[in-house]
Design a protein around this motif. Sequence first.
Motif, PDB file in Angstrom:
ATOM      1  N   ASP A   1     -11.169   2.275   3.663  1.00 44.36           N
ATOM      2  CA  ASP A   1     -11.387   0.926   3.139  1.00 44.36           C
ATOM      3  C   ASP A   1     -11.836   1.051   1.691  1.00 44.36           C
ATOM      4  O   ASP A   1     -12.852   1.699   1.411  1.00 44.36           O
ATOM      5  CB  ASP A   1     -12.460   0.211   3.964  1.00 44.36           C
ATOM      6  CG  ASP A   1     -12.603  -1.257   3.589  1.00 44.36           C
ATOM      7  OD1 ASP A   1     -12.491  -1.574   2.388  1.00 44.36           O
ATOM      8  OD2 ASP A   1     -12.831  -2.072   4.501  1.00 44.36           O
ATOM      9  N   PRO A   2     -11.122   0.444   0.744  1.00 36.84           N
ATOM     10  CA  PRO A   2     -11.489   0.611  -0.671  1.00 36.84           C
ATOM     11  C   PRO A   2     -12.873   0.087  -1.012  1.00 36.84           C
ATOM     12  O   PRO A   2     -13.479   0.515  -1.989  1.00 36.84           O
ATOM     13  CB  PRO A   2     -10.391  -0.154  -1.413  1.00 36.84           C
ATOM     14  CG  PRO A   2      -9.847  -1.112  -0.412  1.00 36.84           C
ATOM     15  CD  PRO A   2      -9.960  -0.428   0.908  1.00 36.84           C
TER      16      PRO A   2
ATOM     17  N   ALA B   1      -7.526  -0.453   9.762  1.00 35.97           N
ATOM     18  CA  ALA B   1      -6.238  -0.811   9.187  1.00 35.97           C
ATOM     19  C   ALA B   1      -5.358  -1.495  10.223  1.00 35.97           C
ATOM     20  O   ALA B   1      -5.410  -1.193  11.413  1.00 35.97           O
ATOM     21  CB  ALA B   1      -5.537   0.438   8.659  1.00 35.97           C
TER      22      ALA B   1
ATOM     23  N   GLU C   1       1.801   1.808  -3.534  1.00 39.03           N
ATOM     24  CA  GLU C   1       0.600   2.205  -4.271  1.00 39.03           C
ATOM     25  C   GLU C   1       0.302   3.684  -4.037  1.00 39.03           C
ATOM     26  O   GLU C   1      -0.056   4.414  -4.967  1.00 39.03           O
ATOM     27  CB  GLU C   1      -0.589   1.352  -3.837  1.00 39.03           C
ATOM     28  CG  GLU C   1      -1.868   1.657  -4.609  1.00 39.03           C
ATOM     29  CD  GLU C   1      -3.062   0.870  -4.106  1.00 39.03           C
ATOM     30  OE1 GLU C   1      -4.179   1.074  -4.633  1.00 39.03           O
ATOM     31  OE2 GLU C   1      -2.883   0.062  -3.169  1.00 39.03           O
TER      32      GLU C   1
ATOM     33  N   PRO D   1       0.813  -1.223   0.000  1.00 41.40           N
ATOM     34  CA  PRO D   1       0.000   0.000   0.000  1.00 41.40           C
ATOM     35  C   PRO D   1       0.840   1.264   0.000  1.00 41.40           C
ATOM     36  O   PRO D   1       0.425   2.292  -0.559  1.00 41.40           O
ATOM     37  CB  PRO D   1      -0.836  -0.118   1.284  1.00 41.40           C
ATOM     38  CG  PRO D   1      -0.102  -1.091   2.145  1.00 41.40           C
ATOM     39  CD  PRO D   1       0.563  -2.042   1.204  1.00 41.40           C
TER      40      PRO D   1
ATOM     41  N   ARG E   1      -5.646   0.967  -1.278  1.00 44.38           N
ATOM     42  CA  ARG E   1      -5.686   0.190  -0.031  1.00 44.38           C
ATOM     43  C   ARG E   1      -5.266   1.085   1.126  1.00 44.38           C
ATOM     44  O   ARG E   1      -4.131   1.533   1.196  1.00 44.38           O
ATOM     45  CB  ARG E   1      -4.765  -1.023  -0.138  1.00 44.38           C
ATOM     46  CG  ARG E   1      -4.782  -1.905   1.100  1.00 44.38           C
ATOM     47  CD  ARG E   1      -3.786  -3.031   0.990  1.00 44.38           C
ATOM     48  NE  ARG E   1      -3.728  -3.786   2.228  1.00 44.38           N
ATOM     49  CZ  ARG E   1      -2.839  -4.732   2.497  1.00 44.38           C
ATOM     50  NH1 ARG E   1      -1.935  -5.054   1.572  1.00 44.38           N
ATOM     51  NH2 ARG E   1      -2.848  -5.368   3.656  1.00 44.38           N
ATOM     52  N   GLU E   2      -6.195   1.386   2.000  1.00 51.40           N
ATOM     53  CA  GLU E   2      -5.981   2.189   3.207  1.00 51.40           C
ATOM     54  C   GLU E   2      -5.787   3.678   2.921  1.00 51.40           C
ATOM     55  O   GLU E   2      -5.338   4.415   3.798  1.00 51.40           O
ATOM     56  CB  GLU E   2      -4.787   1.666   4.031  1.00 51.40           C
ATOM     57  CG  GLU E   2      -4.803   0.181   4.311  1.00 51.40           C
ATOM     58  CD  GLU E   2      -6.000  -0.260   5.147  1.00 51.40           C
ATOM     59  OE1 GLU E   2      -6.688   0.613   5.706  1.00 51.40           O
ATOM     60  OE2 GLU E   2      -6.252  -1.475   5.210  1.00 51.40           O
TER      61      GLU E   2
END
Length: 526
Positions: free
Chosen positions: A495-496, A406, A382, A379, A514-515
């Motif tokens: 949260d996706p 998370a 990302e 993440p 993500r997150e």
Amino acid sequence: MTATRTIGSAAQLPVERAFERPHTVAAQAVLVAALIILPLIYTLVPPLQDYPNHLARMFALSSLPGNETLGHFYQVDWAAIPNLIMDIVVPPLVPFFGVYMAGRIFIGLTLLLMLLGPMALQRALYGRWSAWPLIGGLFLYNGFLFVGLMNYLFGVGVAVFGLSAWIGLSRRSPVLRAFVSLAFCAVLYTCHLSALGLYGLSIASFEAWRLWNEKRWRSSVLAVSAATLGMPFLPFLYLLVTSPTWRLSHDISWQAQGKLEGLTMMVSVYSDLTDIPLLLMIATALWFGIHRKLIRIHPAGIVVAVVLSLAFLAMPRVAFGSWMADQRLVVGIFFMTLGFVSVDLRKLETNHAFFAICLVSVAFRVVDVSVNWSAISQPLLELRNSIRTMPPGSRLLVAAADETDAAVAIEAALAHAPNLAVIERSALVSRLFVVPGKQILQAREGAREHVDNEDGDTPSISRILASSDGPAASGPAYWDNWQETYDYLIVLGTDPDESANPDPDLLRMVHNGREFQLFRIKKPKP
């Protein structure tokens, strides 16, 4: 024939053993060191909580004044603050290695200093090299490193070497000892005040033990010893009082709770499933060593450990605006004390097996860290890739989700990751460390009122959106008028699958990761 060496009146151990020859110990140290730095080789951004923030500052320091885009937001204001070692070492490396590699080189140097310091201390005390202190490699990856206390941890390694030099020169001229101590004080002052204090307390404790052990209580001897101890610190006391950091001297907070947490941070990594078996194995080895009378601690080490432990109990949680002022002493106490402990491997029938067990244990710890870093970095990378879509010179506001599920490790790794926008897009980031008295990187006039100048908590998204209706009753905040000030908003801890756009009228989704979520801020109509 065997050779012996003494410190004061304490008899030392014989040194004529093949497995303690310098070249053998050196080879063992190289093997452990190679294992320790292995996770740094293939991890672009080590997931240490504050580290992305520090790394972004390193990029800014190395780029200014040549980077005109970044120069609109930030400036360098050099001052003798006791928190500069990374700012001095890393920026000159950036043109040659790039900022990501330069940062990992600094982390590697920090780990090696802490690994090898106890070996140097043991050499100064016992007159021989030993592979025993390499067991400290099991504890190099600890909670304090994961928080990202980079300058302080570098200072811990330097402080242990400084104590080694002080002991090694204990029979030499007081003038020589004072000059060497002055050099270490200069380096430690640039690292961190806590590292300088750690060094000062340790050499004072050792000197007190030495004078007591040698029964040198004459006033002239005490006066010379006190001058040798104290004089090297005076220039840096003056620098501290005249530096911007002194304005933070009132920022002190004591907390009775949290001392035990400092101890657990030293031994915990990511999972109890791996930490507990390793700790049980270490406890078993200690019991075996004590039972077989293989382990001993130098009497001076007991004095040093007691004094440093009392300092740990007495220290406030916040000192000079620095959080974890008391807890961070634990890692210094551990590596200081480790150098005073000796293990008589001569009594072991299979002494080489000790090193093999040590190497396997360190490898087990490194594999555990590597596996977790690989997962946590996903993440983080990302997020880095998503902010690369922003135009250069963008202004990024960082917020946190009102509620998050998370994982603790991922949440910590992403806490300061948005600051990578400074590196990738020469952006203004609201949470970059630019606190006067703590950092030499400062926000320029015009940008200063839109960044966190007090090292506070990340504001929640609800607080950000509420400020659209005007400043809060608690007073103005740097995110007021955020629609006009910033170009992008990143929300951490989302949260996706469940987190929606909190306000589609004000925000346009750019990336739902993500997150985290990255939004383009819609500018208000004239």
